[in-house]
Design a protein around this motif. Sequence first.
Motif, PDB file in Angstrom:
ATOM      1  N   MET A 179      31.238  14.022   1.420  1.00  0.00           N
ATOM      2  CA  MET A 179      30.691  13.796   0.075  1.00  0.00           C
ATOM      3  C   MET A 179      31.325  14.733  -0.954  1.00  0.00           C
ATOM      4  SD  MET A 179      26.684  12.843   0.654  1.00  0.00           S
ATOM      5  CE  MET A 179      26.414  12.795  -1.111  1.00  0.00           C
ATOM      6  N   MET A 180      31.578  15.963  -0.556  1.00  0.00           N
ATOM      7  CA  MET A 180      32.234  16.916  -1.453  1.00  0.00           C
ATOM      8  C   MET A 180      33.645  16.425  -1.796  1.00  0.00           C
ATOM      9  SD  MET A 180      32.777  20.944  -0.663  1.00  0.00           S
ATOM     10  CE  MET A 180      31.696  21.948  -1.643  1.00  0.00           C
ATOM     11  N   ASP A 181      34.342  15.875  -0.811  1.00  0.00           N
ATOM     12  CA  ASP A 181      35.688  15.349  -1.052  1.00  0.00           C
ATOM     13  C   ASP A 181      35.658  14.119  -1.954  1.00  0.00           C
ATOM     14  OD1 ASP A 181      36.849  17.354   0.449  1.00  0.00           O
ATOM     15  OD2 ASP A 181      36.892  16.160   2.288  1.00  0.00           O
ATOM     16  N   ILE A 182      34.681  13.262  -1.762  1.00  0.00           N
ATOM     17  CA  ILE A 182      34.531  12.089  -2.635  1.00  0.00           C
ATOM     18  C   ILE A 182      34.241  12.548  -4.055  1.00  0.00           C
ATOM     19  CG2 ILE A 182      33.064  10.089  -3.143  1.00  0.00           C
ATOM     20  CD1 ILE A 182      32.825   9.739  -0.037  1.00  0.00           C
ATOM     21  N   TRP A 183      33.374  13.531  -4.198  1.00  0.00           N
ATOM     22  CA  TRP A 183      33.056  14.085  -5.519  1.00  0.00           C
ATOM     23  C   TRP A 183      34.329  14.614  -6.192  1.00  0.00           C
ATOM     24  CZ3 TRP A 183      29.915  14.049  -9.387  1.00  0.00           C
ATOM     25  CH2 TRP A 183      29.890  15.087 -10.318  1.00  0.00           C
ATOM     26  N   LEU A 188      35.941  13.319  -9.773  1.00  0.00           N
ATOM     27  CA  LEU A 188      36.279  14.201 -10.893  1.00  0.00           C
ATOM     28  C   LEU A 188      37.758  14.107 -11.256  1.00  0.00           C
ATOM     29  CD1 LEU A 188      34.265  17.478 -10.178  1.00  0.00           C
ATOM     30  CD2 LEU A 188      33.804  15.716 -11.896  1.00  0.00           C
ATOM     31  N   THR A 189      38.610  13.977 -10.258  1.00  0.00           N
ATOM     32  CA  THR A 189      40.047  13.858 -10.515  1.00  0.00           C
ATOM     33  C   THR A 189      40.337  12.577 -11.294  1.00  0.00           C
ATOM     34  OG1 THR A 189      40.621  15.142  -8.566  1.00  0.00           O
ATOM     35  CG2 THR A 189      42.314  13.660  -9.412  1.00  0.00           C
ATOM     36  N   ARG A 190      39.721  11.487 -10.877  1.00  0.00           N
ATOM     37  CA  ARG A 190      40.014  10.178 -11.495  1.00  0.00           C
ATOM     38  C   ARG A 190      39.321   9.958 -12.828  1.00  0.00           C
ATOM     39  NH1 ARG A 190      40.657   6.399  -6.145  1.00  0.00           N
ATOM     40  NH2 ARG A 190      41.985   7.913  -5.100  1.00  0.00           N
ATOM     41  N   THR A 191      38.154  10.566 -13.021  1.00  0.00           N
ATOM     42  CA  THR A 191      37.402  10.293 -14.249  1.00  0.00           C
ATOM     43  C   THR A 191      37.494  11.406 -15.283  1.00  0.00           C
ATOM     44  OG1 THR A 191      35.341  11.213 -13.359  1.00  0.00           O
ATOM     45  CG2 THR A 191      35.737   8.840 -13.027  1.00  0.00           C
ATOM     46  N   ALA A 192      37.684  12.643 -14.838  1.00  0.00           N
ATOM     47  CA  ALA A 192      37.662  13.766 -15.771  1.00  0.00           C
ATOM     48  C   ALA A 192      38.956  14.575 -15.755  1.00  0.00           C
ATOM     49  CB  ALA A 192      36.474  14.680 -15.449  1.00  0.00           C
ATOM     50  N   GLY A 193      39.928  14.141 -14.954  1.00  0.00           N
ATOM     51  CA  GLY A 193      41.209  14.839 -14.916  1.00  0.00           C
ATOM     52  C   GLY A 193      41.160  16.215 -14.268  1.00  0.00           C
ATOM     53  N   VAL A 194      40.114  16.487 -13.498  1.00  0.00           N
ATOM     54  CA  VAL A 194      40.016  17.767 -12.796  1.00  0.00           C
ATOM     55  C   VAL A 194      40.997  17.726 -11.628  1.00  0.00           C
ATOM     56  CG1 VAL A 194      38.487  19.260 -11.442  1.00  0.00           C
ATOM     57  CG2 VAL A 194      37.599  18.069 -13.464  1.00  0.00           C
ATOM     58  N   PRO A 195      41.879  18.708 -11.525  1.00  0.00           N
ATOM     59  CA  PRO A 195      42.834  18.697 -10.402  1.00  0.00           C
ATOM     60  C   PRO A 195      42.112  18.696  -9.058  1.00  0.00           C
ATOM     61  CG  PRO A 195      43.422  20.382 -12.013  1.00  0.00           C
ATOM     62  CD  PRO A 195      42.074  19.859 -12.406  1.00  0.00           C
ATOM     63  N   ALA A 196      42.638  17.909  -8.141  1.00  0.00           N
ATOM     64  CA  ALA A 196      42.069  17.858  -6.791  1.00  0.00           C
ATOM     65  C   ALA A 196      42.301  19.203  -6.097  1.00  0.00           C
ATOM     66  CB  ALA A 196      42.724  16.739  -5.986  1.00  0.00           C
ATOM     67  N   PRO A 197      41.429  19.572  -5.179  1.00  0.00           N
ATOM     68  CA  PRO A 197      41.660  20.816  -4.435  1.00  0.00           C
ATOM     69  C   PRO A 197      43.008  20.767  -3.718  1.00  0.00           C
ATOM     70  CG  PRO A 197      39.461  19.953  -3.984  1.00  0.00           C
ATOM     71  CD  PRO A 197      40.193  18.902  -4.758  1.00  0.00           C
ATOM     72  N   LEU A 211      32.098  24.083 -11.848  1.00  0.00           N
ATOM     73  CA  LEU A 211      32.571  23.012 -10.966  1.00  0.00           C
ATOM     74  C   LEU A 211      32.265  23.336  -9.504  1.00  0.00           C
ATOM     75  CD1 LEU A 211      35.975  22.146 -12.677  1.00  0.00           C
ATOM     76  CD2 LEU A 211      33.953  20.664 -12.517  1.00  0.00           C
ATOM     77  N   GLY A 212      32.381  24.610  -9.128  1.00  0.00           N
ATOM     78  CA  GLY A 212      32.041  25.021  -7.773  1.00  0.00           C
ATOM     79  C   GLY A 212      30.564  24.813  -7.471  1.00  0.00           C
ATOM     80  N   LEU A 213      29.713  25.169  -8.420  1.00  0.00           N
ATOM     81  CA  LEU A 213      28.271  24.972  -8.224  1.00  0.00           C
ATOM     82  C   LEU A 213      27.923  23.491  -8.126  1.00  0.00           C
ATOM     83  CD1 LEU A 213      26.916  27.777 -10.551  1.00  0.00           C
ATOM     84  CD2 LEU A 213      26.669  27.655  -8.065  1.00  0.00           C
ATOM     85  N   LEU A 214      28.579  22.663  -8.928  1.00  0.00           N
ATOM     86  CA  LEU A 214      28.355  21.210  -8.828  1.00  0.00           C
ATOM     87  C   LEU A 214      28.827  20.682  -7.478  1.00  0.00           C
ATOM     88  CD1 LEU A 214      29.323  19.974 -12.401  1.00  0.00           C
ATOM     89  CD2 LEU A 214      27.071  19.835 -11.319  1.00  0.00           C
ATOM     90  N   ALA A 215      30.000  21.132  -7.034  1.00  0.00           N
ATOM     91  CA  ALA A 215      30.516  20.679  -5.739  1.00  0.00           C
ATOM     92  C   ALA A 215      29.582  21.101  -4.612  1.00  0.00           C
ATOM     93  CB  ALA A 215      31.923  21.231  -5.512  1.00  0.00           C
TER      94      ALA A 215
END
Length: 160
Positions: A18-22, A26-35, A139-143
């Motif tokens: 679930m964390m990976d899906i999240w 975020l990467t696809r919708t908000a442009g947050v770089p993937a881990p 972002l860490g707390l959300l993840a």
Amino acid sequence: MTAVLLSGLVMGTLATVMMDIWAQILTRTAGVPAPNWAMVGRWVGHMPRGQFTHTNMADANQVPGERPIGWVFHYAVGLVYGIALATLMGPDWLAAPTFAPAWIFAILTIGFGWLVMQPGMGLGLAASQTPAPWRARALGLLAHTVFGIGLWLGALVHMH
């Protein structure tokens, strides 16, 4: 004890997925770089050589298989956390899991990232050396909240 261990494995696996899906959302919708699990693998890969801290992981020597090492480490940590929560809470909680303990536990697990991983990888305590520390922390707390939801759902799924 076998039931608790199995529950913990289910919980840790689902929570990590679930964390990976999240992260992908975020990467696809908000442009947050993937881990970048290669950097985590590089960090882990240097440990047998006695190097536990780095100024900047990108500048550290590459380690053969660093990306798979990082992914395995990521899932191993998730499994350990799932087993730890199942063991701490015990069979009574596993028979009727509630969200709050899973969420609190998941939030507490961010301490490993903030106090060990990030400083070890040259990112400072709680991402203090990153360009946007408070964004990284949020972002860490959300993840980890998503991870907590996954722990709880894993316990619910395995309960039945």
